[in-house]
Each structure stands twice: as C-alpha cells, then as structure tokens.
Write an enzyme that holds these catalytic residues in place. Structure first.
Site, PDB file in Angstrom:
ATOM      1  N   GLY A   8     -63.128  -9.895 -34.884  1.00  0.00           N
ATOM      2  CA  GLY A   8     -64.179  -8.948 -34.494  1.00  0.00           C
ATOM      3  C   GLY A   8     -64.338  -7.913 -35.591  1.00  0.00           C
ATOM      4  O   GLY A   8     -64.571  -6.731 -35.325  1.00  0.00           O
ATOM      5  N   GLY A  41     -67.608  -5.441 -36.229  1.00  0.00           N
ATOM      6  CA  GLY A  41     -67.999  -4.424 -35.267  1.00  0.00           C
ATOM      7  C   GLY A  41     -67.721  -3.014 -35.770  1.00  0.00           C
ATOM      8  O   GLY A  41     -67.282  -2.816 -36.910  1.00  0.00           O
ATOM      9  N   GLN A  42     -67.963  -2.039 -34.883  1.00  0.00           N
ATOM     10  CA  GLN A  42     -67.842  -0.634 -35.284  1.00  0.00           C
ATOM     11  C   GLN A  42     -66.421  -0.294 -35.713  1.00  0.00           C
ATOM     12  O   GLN A  42     -66.211   0.327 -36.750  1.00  0.00           O
ATOM     13  CB  GLN A  42     -68.267   0.281 -34.115  1.00  0.00           C
ATOM     14  CG  GLN A  42     -68.401   1.739 -34.522  1.00  0.00           C
ATOM     15  CD  GLN A  42     -68.427   2.698 -33.337  1.00  0.00           C
ATOM     16  OE1 GLN A  42     -68.099   2.312 -32.209  1.00  0.00           O
ATOM     17  NE2 GLN A  42     -68.816   3.933 -33.589  1.00  0.00           N
ATOM     18  N   ASP A  85     -64.985 -12.942 -37.912  1.00  0.00           N
ATOM     19  CA  ASP A  85     -66.037 -12.566 -36.965  1.00  0.00           C
ATOM     20  C   ASP A  85     -66.896 -13.789 -36.676  1.00  0.00           C
ATOM     21  O   ASP A  85     -66.793 -14.813 -37.366  1.00  0.00           O
ATOM     22  CB  ASP A  85     -66.899 -11.425 -37.539  1.00  0.00           C
ATOM     23  CG  ASP A  85     -67.590 -10.619 -36.445  1.00  0.00           C
ATOM     24  OD1 ASP A  85     -67.103  -9.516 -36.131  1.00  0.00           O
ATOM     25  OD2 ASP A  85     -68.594 -11.102 -35.886  1.00  0.00           O
ATOM     26  N   ASP A 142     -64.727 -17.734 -33.798  1.00  0.00           N
ATOM     27  CA  ASP A 142     -65.180 -17.322 -32.471  1.00  0.00           C
ATOM     28  C   ASP A 142     -63.927 -17.108 -31.618  1.00  0.00           C
ATOM     29  O   ASP A 142     -63.149 -18.042 -31.416  1.00  0.00           O
ATOM     30  CB  ASP A 142     -66.062 -18.455 -31.902  1.00  0.00           C
ATOM     31  CG  ASP A 142     -66.561 -18.150 -30.500  1.00  0.00           C
ATOM     32  OD1 ASP A 142     -66.091 -17.161 -29.892  1.00  0.00           O
ATOM     33  OD2 ASP A 142     -67.418 -18.908 -30.009  1.00  0.00           O
ATOM     34  N   TYR A 147     -66.811  -3.859 -17.731  1.00  0.00           N
ATOM     35  CA  TYR A 147     -66.022  -3.573 -18.938  1.00  0.00           C
ATOM     36  C   TYR A 147     -64.696  -2.902 -18.570  1.00  0.00           C
ATOM     37  O   TYR A 147     -63.625  -3.292 -19.032  1.00  0.00           O
ATOM     38  CB  TYR A 147     -66.866  -2.664 -19.836  1.00  0.00           C
ATOM     39  CG  TYR A 147     -66.209  -2.197 -21.102  1.00  0.00           C
ATOM     40  CD1 TYR A 147     -65.879  -3.095 -22.105  1.00  0.00           C
ATOM     41  CD2 TYR A 147     -65.975  -0.834 -21.310  1.00  0.00           C
ATOM     42  CE1 TYR A 147     -65.311  -2.646 -23.284  1.00  0.00           C
ATOM     43  CE2 TYR A 147     -65.412  -0.388 -22.492  1.00  0.00           C
ATOM     44  CZ  TYR A 147     -65.083  -1.298 -23.475  1.00  0.00           C
ATOM     45  OH  TYR A 147     -64.519  -0.849 -24.637  1.00  0.00           O
ATOM     46  N   LYS A 198     -60.876  -4.236 -19.075  1.00  0.00           N
ATOM     47  CA  LYS A 198     -59.890  -3.488 -19.873  1.00  0.00           C
ATOM     48  C   LYS A 198     -58.656  -3.162 -19.030  1.00  0.00           C
ATOM     49  O   LYS A 198     -57.531  -3.220 -19.520  1.00  0.00           O
ATOM     50  CB  LYS A 198     -60.520  -2.209 -20.434  1.00  0.00           C
ATOM     51  CG  LYS A 198     -61.508  -2.456 -21.560  1.00  0.00           C
ATOM     52  CD  LYS A 198     -60.837  -3.077 -22.771  1.00  0.00           C
ATOM     53  CE  LYS A 198     -61.803  -3.387 -23.894  1.00  0.00           C
ATOM     54  NZ  LYS A 198     -61.179  -4.172 -24.981  1.00  0.00           N
TER      55      LYS A 198
HETATM   56  N1  SER Z   1     -67.429   3.382 -26.270  1.00  0.00           N
HETATM   57  C1  SER Z   1     -67.204   2.484 -25.181  1.00  0.00           C
HETATM   58  C2  SER Z   1     -68.433   2.293 -24.377  1.00  0.00           C
HETATM   59  O1  SER Z   1     -69.215   3.197 -24.308  1.00  0.00           O
HETATM   60  C3  SER Z   1     -66.110   3.002 -24.308  1.00  0.00           C
HETATM   61  O2  SER Z   1     -64.921   2.405 -24.687  1.00  0.00           O
HETATM   62  O3  SER Z   1     -68.592   1.268 -23.796  1.00  0.00           O
END
Ligand code: SER
Length: 311
Positions: free
Chosen positions: A8, A11-12, A34, A52, A142, A146
């Site tokens: 990954g 990503g940011q 990635d 992947d 999400y 987590k």
């Molecule tokens: N930055 C994330 C989000 O907004 C939170 O972990 O989904």
C-alpha cells in the site's frame, strides 16, 4: 539489514513511510508495493513491485522468495469509502491482515506494522482525552474492521508470539501525498483550496472537533514504535497517539492568521455522522510511557508548514 516490504506504498502514509524508511535503512532495503502497475515518480529511488494485498498466494510467495522480514501493511479502504462499499472494505481490511499475521506465525516475518485508527472508537466512548483502554463500540464499517483487526493482532501476539505493532492514527495531514476516502480529509483539502482559490467549503460543520496529526509526527512515531525493544511494547492491539486536535473553524482561523482573505463555508454531508462518532482528543500517555512517544507539531506549526509547501 533485512528486507522491508511496504504494502500500500502509494497511499498517503505509504508514500512518506517508504521515503523515510529508505533514507534510514537504504534505498534497496525497502521494497514499495502497491496495486498500481507503474511506480510513481516519488518512489522511483528504490525497488517497486505491483502486488494486490488480496492475492494471498502472490503476497506469500513474494515475501518468502525475497526473504522479506518486516512488513508494513497499509492497503485499506478508509472510513467514507468503506461506508459506500462495506463488503469490499471488510474483505480488504481483514484478509490482507491474516495473510501477513500467518506469515509471521509461520516464522517467515520477524515484525509487522498494521495501522489502526481513531475509528475504533464510537459514540459511547468518552470523547475528550479518550483513554487507551475504554468503551469501543464503533459504528462504521471501517471502525469495525479496525477494531476486529486490533483484536486479531493481540491474539496472534498472545497465542503465537507474533511481533505485531500498531497505532490508532488520528486524521493525518500531509503535502507530499494526498489522502483518499477518509472523514478527516477536509483538513488536507482545505490547504489546497486556500492556495488555489482562497475559498473552501467544508463537508463537516464548524465545531466538529477531531484528533489530527502532521504526517512528519506520524512517520516518526511509526518508526520509533517499530524500533523500540519488543519488551517495551505493552500494547499489542494498537497505541493511542495524539498530535493536535481542532475543529474546521479553528483550523480556518489559523489559516486566516497567515492568509487573511481566506474564506470557509460549511455544507455537512454523510461524513458528519462519522465524525460525530469519533473522539475530540486522545490520551496517549501509554505510548509516552512505554516507548517515549511525543508529538512535535501543534496546529499552528502544522498550518505554517502546510501553507509553505502545498503547491
Ligand atoms: N483518517 C481516517 C479516516 O478519516 C481515520 O483513520 O477515515
């Protein structure tokens, strides 16, 4: 130095983490991976592979064949995107984790980093200075993924001795790479709009306080956690980490202090409900005590660096 894989990596967090790990351990030591076929320009100073996270056998074979010993698994859907595609979010956020946890259990990996989030908390969690151990009833896909992931990390550590480490990241603010699909993304977008037009319409209301952190702090914290001696890591779910907390109106005032003509308007959308279920601020005393964590950037310092660097 044994090899490190960042899954990954476009990503940011991945982008900046690869750059920081390479400057610390050497470009060839850190493999960026990635979904993208081509390596982005910014990561071309070292090895890149298209992988992947959901291709379990492919990931396993690569890690075993190339004698990768450490993995940072960052491939995930964030909160807002996950609400639009719950099945896929659950699949991506969980299956990749099991692939990596199992490799560590089998002895192929020495150490794993997996990111958790403030999204593990929910509306019944104490919102101010949210403690390390507290009520956790997340209401987003999400957050549920987590929280489940945290439980599995701790389980693999307790049962199989897997050295897995994790951080509950707050909203992350950066200028080298863009966030995507998160509820805290407004706090990055605001700087691009401030520079481009001087106007920003926020998808959260003015008083929505959320925990945030400048990316330099997040990357330093991640590497410090991974370098800490294993016996200092007392939390094997994920550590609370605090940076700075602010609301959109407070952030706008800090920007106006440096750019007086900046204007903000508010049009809350579905992300307001997600934000309202998350803490206002975080108590990170466990991370401070166990491995010496301390944030360096407050809101003012972060705003200054962002306005200087966002193009
Ligand atoms: N930055 C994330 C989000 O907004 C939170 O972990 O989904």
């Amino acid at each position: 130095m044994s090899k490190i894989l960042v899954l990954g990596s476009c990503g940011q967090i991945g982008t900046e983490l690869v750059l920081a790990l390479r400057s610390k351990y050497g470009n060839e030591t850190v493999v960026a991976a990635d979904l993208k076929e081509d390596c982005p320009l910014i990561l071309q100073n070292g090895p890149y592979i298209q992988l992947d996270a959901l291709q379990r056998e492919h990931v396993r074979n690569y890690i075993i064949e190339h004698q990768i010993k450490e993995v940072y698994l960052l491939a995930a859907l964030l909160s807002a995107t996950a609400e639009k595609n719950p099945d896929f979010a659950w699949k991506l956020n969980m299956e990749g984790l099991f692939t990596i946890l199992d490799l560590a259990k089998e002895g192929y990996l020495n150490k794993i980093f997996w990111p958790s989030s403030i999204a593990v908390f929910g509306p019944t969690t104490p919102a101010d200075q949210t403690p390390q151990h507290t009520v956790m009833e997340p209401t987003t896909v999400y957050g549920i993924s987590k929280q489940a992931g945290e439980r599995w990390c701790e389980y693999y550590h307790n049962k199989f001795g897997v050295d897995v480490r994790s951080i509950r990241y707050p909203g992350l603010i950066s200028y080298k790479s863009l966030p995507g699909g998160g509820t805290t993304d407004y706090a990055v977008d605001i700087f691009y709009k401030a520079k481009a037009s001087g106007n920003f319409t926020c998808f959260l209301g003015p008083d929505t306080m959320l925990p945030m952190m400048f990316m330099d702090d997040a990357i330093r914290g991640t590497i410090e956690l991974m370098e800490a001696p294993a016996d200092q890591i007392k939390v094997r779910s994920a550590y609370n980490l605090a940076g700075c907390s602010f609301s959109p109106s407070e952030l706008a005032s800090e920007i106006q202090a440096l750019q007086p003509d900046f204007k903000i308007a508010y049009e809350p959308d579905f992300r307001q409900e997600i934000a309202d279920s998350w803490p206002n601020s975080i108590d990170d005393s466990a991370a401070q005590k166990d491995w010496g964590w301390k944030a360096k950037f407050d809101t003012k310092a972060m705003v200054q660096v962002m306005l200087e660097n966002v193009k």
